[in-house]
Design an enzyme around this catalytic site. Structure first.
Site, PDB file in Angstrom:
ATOM      1  N   GLY A 192      -9.905   7.761  -1.943  1.00 21.78           N
ATOM      2  CA  GLY A 192     -10.665   9.013  -1.643  1.00 21.78           C
ATOM      3  C   GLY A 192     -11.292   8.952  -0.289  1.00 21.78           C
ATOM      4  O   GLY A 192     -11.396   8.151   0.442  1.00 21.78           O
TER       5      GLY A 192
ATOM      6  N   HIS B 275      -9.899   0.715  -0.218  1.00 17.05           N
ATOM      7  CA  HIS B 275      -9.728   1.635   1.022  1.00 17.05           C
ATOM      8  C   HIS B 275     -10.996   1.500   1.740  1.00 17.05           C
ATOM      9  O   HIS B 275     -12.123   1.906   1.405  1.00 17.05           O
ATOM     10  CB  HIS B 275      -9.432   3.038   0.574  1.00 17.05           C
ATOM     11  CG  HIS B 275      -8.162   3.405   0.133  1.00 17.05           C
ATOM     12  ND1 HIS B 275      -7.603   2.881  -0.948  1.00 17.05           N
ATOM     13  CD2 HIS B 275      -7.185   3.951   0.693  1.00 17.05           C
ATOM     14  CE1 HIS B 275      -6.197   3.370  -1.071  1.00 17.05           C
ATOM     15  NE2 HIS B 275      -6.018   4.023  -0.078  1.00 17.05           N
TER      16      HIS B 275
ATOM     17  N   GLU C  49     -10.667   3.128   7.493  1.00 18.94           N
ATOM     18  CA  GLU C  49      -9.599   4.170   7.728  1.00 18.94           C
ATOM     19  C   GLU C  49     -10.457   5.364   8.463  1.00 18.94           C
ATOM     20  O   GLU C  49     -10.581   5.279   9.715  1.00 18.94           O
ATOM     21  CB  GLU C  49      -9.091   4.779   6.411  1.00 18.94           C
ATOM     22  CG  GLU C  49      -7.890   5.657   6.742  1.00 18.94           C
ATOM     23  CD  GLU C  49      -7.245   6.186   5.611  1.00 18.94           C
ATOM     24  OE1 GLU C  49      -5.967   6.692   5.768  1.00 18.94           O
ATOM     25  OE2 GLU C  49      -7.770   5.907   4.392  1.00 18.94           O
TER      26      GLU C  49
ATOM     27  N   ASP D 217       1.954   4.111   2.803  1.00 18.97           N
ATOM     28  CA  ASP D 217       0.797   4.738   2.694  1.00 18.97           C
ATOM     29  C   ASP D 217       1.348   6.026   1.733  1.00 18.97           C
ATOM     30  O   ASP D 217       1.296   5.946   0.327  1.00 18.97           O
ATOM     31  CB  ASP D 217      -0.013   5.231   3.397  1.00 18.97           C
ATOM     32  CG  ASP D 217      -1.401   5.795   3.116  1.00 18.97           C
ATOM     33  OD1 ASP D 217      -1.928   5.270   1.839  1.00 18.97           O
ATOM     34  OD2 ASP D 217      -2.246   6.307   3.774  1.00 18.97           O
TER      35      ASP D 217
ATOM     36  N   ASP E 288       1.595   9.264  -6.178  1.00 21.63           N
ATOM     37  CA  ASP E 288       1.648  10.683  -5.856  1.00 21.63           C
ATOM     38  C   ASP E 288       1.834  11.173  -4.448  1.00 21.63           C
ATOM     39  O   ASP E 288       1.616  12.286  -4.313  1.00 21.63           O
ATOM     40  CB  ASP E 288       0.333  11.057  -6.380  1.00 21.63           C
ATOM     41  CG  ASP E 288      -0.943  10.429  -6.046  1.00 21.63           C
ATOM     42  OD1 ASP E 288      -0.819   9.538  -5.375  1.00 21.63           O
ATOM     43  OD2 ASP E 288      -1.989  11.018  -6.141  1.00 21.63           O
TER      44      ASP E 288
ATOM     45  N   HIS F  70       0.828  -1.211  -0.111  1.00 19.42           N
ATOM     46  CA  HIS F  70       0.033   0.118  -0.075  1.00 19.42           C
ATOM     47  C   HIS F  70       0.788   1.062   0.061  1.00 19.42           C
ATOM     48  O   HIS F  70       1.384   1.679   1.088  1.00 19.42           O
ATOM     49  CB  HIS F  70      -0.790   0.144   1.494  1.00 19.42           C
ATOM     50  CG  HIS F  70      -1.996   1.235   1.171  1.00 19.42           C
ATOM     51  ND1 HIS F  70      -3.418   0.672   1.269  1.00 19.42           N
ATOM     52  CD2 HIS F  70      -2.046   2.335   1.025  1.00 19.42           C
ATOM     53  CE1 HIS F  70      -4.188   1.750   1.142  1.00 19.42           C
ATOM     54  NE2 HIS F  70      -3.372   2.808   1.019  1.00 19.42           N
TER      55      HIS F  70
ATOM     56  N   HIS G 171       1.168   5.020  -2.405  1.00 15.82           N
ATOM     57  CA  HIS G 171       0.663   5.817  -3.347  1.00 15.82           C
ATOM     58  C   HIS G 171       1.617   6.525  -4.175  1.00 15.82           C
ATOM     59  O   HIS G 171       2.517   7.053  -3.486  1.00 15.82           O
ATOM     60  CB  HIS G 171      -0.483   6.840  -2.821  1.00 15.82           C
ATOM     61  CG  HIS G 171      -1.709   6.324  -2.362  1.00 15.82           C
ATOM     62  ND1 HIS G 171      -2.724   6.204  -3.103  1.00 15.82           N
ATOM     63  CD2 HIS G 171      -1.913   5.488  -1.119  1.00 15.82           C
ATOM     64  CE1 HIS G 171      -3.729   5.703  -2.240  1.00 15.82           C
ATOM     65  NE2 HIS G 171      -3.301   5.247  -1.252  1.00 15.82           N
TER      66      HIS G 171
END
Length: 372
Positions: free
Chosen positions: A183, A210, A213, A310, A25, A21, A23
């Site tokens: 998101g 996701h 969370e 993350d 970006d 996991h 990202h």
């Protein structure tokens, strides 16, 4: 258990690690953000030097709110709109992970967010995959072994999830190994994207969601019961379905008097992997601090826990730092870190023979030299 090497940062960096996991970006080098912003004429960065920019991302992400945390991505996404930029970011991602001892990584990103300069979805994915390949090759030249695969993500507040699922299947033989939605969770339940998940299942393709969370058990329930997810992105709030006696120490080594609810039992019984991201979970307010993070409870109860970064830029972290935080807080040794790594490798979306090869030929031998 005694150890051949001390469990310090130097030793942890050497240990083979698996990352599920992360990202794309959320993992840029601050210097790269600055250089790309200058190249494309992006004027809105909140700082003009590397150190200040890195500090801004870390501070801005420490909001205690997932929604505010996500706002920091406006700057990284803005400078990732060309094929050259995407390729560079992906290449550096692979290089940075390899330098930290990561031997296998699944890095995710949302192609739909990188179309502002005229690229189409296929061109976006092709650029990222080229970058990963280049990064793997550069790492090999530096004596580091890494395999990087891609997850394509659909934004849960948008309406392109089926299109992105089709993209995942279209590129499945070229380096895209799965699908995800991400998101803000509140108000955007995973069941809104059932057609995308049904498409993935119809094509025998894996996906993660996701869930658990910022939102609690309802999102986990939907992800596993309605959508049929293979993994839970974060999933940290599964702890809400576990009843612990008052005064229980989260750092204990045994939890004999716990009661698991139906959802928690299902997640554990089915060995549904939890993509836990300790530092990020604190930043977004999913947990108060590392000391109260349910990672240890879940690990000791034999849930399939995995350790993840993350967003390395926003959390100013690496896999080694995440391992070190958990080891310091909960008293883990090398055998524990090996178990978390094998958990992650077992849960990867590559084929069984590839997973087994990495476990038998890279991970277990790598930890054998650390454990007497």
């Amino acid at each position: 258990m005694t150890t051949a090497l001390p469990l310090d940062m130097a030793g942890i960096r050497v240990a083979p690690k698996v990352l599920l996991h992360d990202h794309l970006d959320g993992g840029l080098r601050p210097s790269t953000v600055l250089e790309l912003a200058q190249q494309v004429g992006y004027p809105d960065l909140p700082a003009s030097d590397t150190e200040s920019l890195a500090r801004w991302f870390r501070t801005a992400a420490d909001s205690g709110s997932l929604e505010q945390y996500l706002e920091t991505f406006a700057h990284t996404v803005a400078v990732m709109q060309t094929a050259a930029a995407l390729e560079r970011v992906a290449r550096e991602c692979a290089e940075d992970l390899a330098a930290d001892g990561v031997v296998y990584a699944e890095v995710r990103f949302a192609p739909e967010q990188h179309l502002q300069a005229g690229l189409d979805l296929d061109e976006v994915v092709e650029a990222v995959l080229r970058g990963f390949t280049e990064g793997e090759q550069n790492a090999a030249q530096a004596g580091k072994r890494i395999k990087v695969r891609c997850l394509v993500t659909a934004m849960r507040h948008a309406a392109r999830s089926l299109e992105i699922a089709e993209l995942a299947v279209r590129f499945r033989a070229r380096g895209v190994v799965g699908f995800d939605i991400a998101g803000a969770e509140a108000g955007f339940p995973p069941s809104r994207h059932l057609d995308a998940f049904e498409y993935m299942r119809a094509h025998n393709a894996p996906f993660t969601i996701h869930a658990g969370e910022a939102f609690g058990l309802p999102s986990i329930h939907e992800a596993i019961s309605f959508c049929g997810t293979d993994r839970l992105g974060h999933g940290v709030r599964v702890i809400d379905d576990i009843e612990l006696p008052p005064g229980t120490d989260p750092a204990a080594t045994t939890f004999p008097d716990v009661t698991l609810g139906d959802i928690a039992n299902y997640v554990r019984d089915k060995r549904i992997p939890l993509e836990l991201c300790p530092s990020s979970n604190v930043q977004t307010g999913a947990v108060t601090d590392i000391a109260s993070h349910p990672f240890n409870v879940l690990a000791r109860l034999r849930f399939r826990v995995t350790v993840n970064t993350d967003n390395r830029l926003m959390s100013d972290t690496t896999m080694s730092r995440e391992f070190k935080k958990l080891a310091d807080q909960f008293g883990y040794g090398w055998s524990d870190l090996e178990r978390f790594t094998v958990n992650a490798m077992k849960s990867a979306f590559i084929h069984f023979d590839e997973r087994l090869e990495l476990i038998d030929e890279v991970i277990k031998p790598g930890y054998a030299v650390l454990i007497e």
